[in-house]
Scaffold this motif. Structure first.
Motif, short mmCIF file in Angstrom:
data_model
loop_
_atom_site.label_atom_id
_atom_site.label_comp_id
_atom_site.label_asym_id
_atom_site.label_seq_id
_atom_site.Cartn_x
_atom_site.Cartn_y
_atom_site.Cartn_z
N ASN A 118 9.35 -7.07 -4.32
CA ASN A 118 9.56 -6.10 -2.93
C ASN A 118 8.45 -4.69 -3.11
O ASN A 118 8.28 -4.07 -2.05
CB ASN A 118 10.52 -6.15 -2.25
N GLU A 144 5.92 -1.89 -3.30
CA GLU A 144 4.63 -1.69 -2.97
C GLU A 144 3.79 -0.79 -3.78
O GLU A 144 4.31 0.31 -3.93
CB GLU A 144 4.78 -1.13 -1.47
N ARG A 166 2.45 1.93 -4.30
CA ARG A 166 1.71 3.48 -3.74
C ARG A 166 2.21 4.11 -4.59
O ARG A 166 3.40 4.50 -5.06
CB ARG A 166 2.66 3.41 -2.38
#
Lengths: 135, 194
Positions: B76, B78, B80
């Motif tokens: 999961n 991400e 960033r």
């Protein structure tokens, strides 16, 4: 901005985390303020002390130990296949043994008769049990 | 340093591989990638947990939990910011939970001192005393100040990254670090006067 206000920003100045214009203004202030220069030296000293604290020595096996904890989940498919193969082979061996025992001339492999176990003491419960079962 | 490659890499992952690629591979169940990521981050994570909790014995156990959480959450993830920020956020959250748990069960004790453990490779008695005093002073800082200081000074995270880990604004990080250094200086000064 007065001296006290500059002073509260010195920590961020020392980390290089202020906007460029404020960095410049504080640099100019430091040229004329010995107390703030001393403060900067003190901040750097504290950071050095914290940085120089002994590092925790991680054990050599740490990575492999943690990695091993997830192995049954990560590699469950290949392990299951190997397990099935072993189980299948064991069942094949059992079947082969049954067929082998059915061949003529292999009667001696049958289980020993009960008489071989009849040496219980005459007044024991085991002997009474044997007398009933063995007949 | 955080992004230094491990001394020995298992599997096909080596220095040029980014953390993001490793995490993506972990999300797909690659155990070699997982071990590589652990080797890359084990020292900073264990050190952070150790200095944050002040507990030598619980540090490796908690760090183990951090990496298992990384493994479970990798699919999961991400991309960033930096992967290190994400990993330290997990380490910080689990350390906070541990502090709350210990408080609830009255387990907040100086385990190292009780066990009488020796610090590694003493250079001089005076230097060792200073280090002990400093560790003690860091333990006495409020939790967020302590986390901000360790993430800044030891791990080199930016104010924005620290804000991300602690869930606070950049201005709050500046304030936390200013107060942490002020408090540390006061505690060290008080200790030297006594």
């Amino acid at each position: 901005m007065d001296h006290d206000e500059f002073r509260t920003r010195l920590s961020a100045y020392n980390d290089g985390e202020l906007p460029a214009d404020l960095m410049k203004r504080i640099s100019l202030h430091l040229e004329s303020c010995s107390s703030c220069r001393k403060e900067i030296e003190e901040l750097s000293r504290i950071d050095c002390l914290v940085r120089d604290l002994p590092q925790f020595d991680v054990s050599e096996q740490f990575a492999s130990q943690v990695s091993a904890l997830i192995m049954p989940v990560a590699d469950s498919h290949p392990i299951s296949l190997a397990s099935y193969a072993r189980r299948g082979f064991a069942e094949f061996l059992e079947l082969a043994e049954v067929i082998f025992e059915m061949l003529p001339g292999h009667e001696h492999r049958k289980t020993a008769v009960l008489d071989e176990f009849s040496d219980f003491p005459p007044l024991s419960l085991s002997n009474a049990y044997f007398q009933v079962i063995g007949r | 340093m955080i992004n230094n490659p491990p001394k020995s890499l298992k599997g096909s992952f080596s220095e040029p591989d980014t953390d993001f690629r490793l995490i993506k591979a972990i999300g797909e169940g690659d155990s070699d990638a997982f071990e590589t990521l652990i080797r890359r981050y084990q020292k900073p994570v264990v050190s952070f947990v150790y200095k944050y909790l002040g507990d030598r014995f619980g540090a490796e156990d908690l760090a183990q939990e951090v990496f298992l959480r990384v493994y479970r959450s990798a699919s999961n993830f991400e991309p960033r910011g930096r992967a290190s920020t994400w990993i330290f956020k997990i380490a910080y959250n689990l350390s906070m939970n541990e502090i709350v748990r210990r408080r609830r069960f009255c387990l907040v004790t100086d385990i190292d001192r009780e066990a009488g453990s020796e610090p590694a490779a003493p250079s001089s008695i005076e230097g060792e005393e200073l280090k002990e005093e400093l560790m003690d002073s860091i333990r006495r800082l409020p939790e967020k100040q302590r986390a901000a200081l360790l993430l800044k000074v030891n791990e080199g995270l930016s104010y924005s990254e620290i804000g991300n880990v602690l869930d606070v604004s950049v201005a709050s990080v500046e304030s936390l670090l200013f107060r942490a250094r002020e408090n540390l200086r006061k505690i060290l000064k008080e200790n030297s006067e006594n």
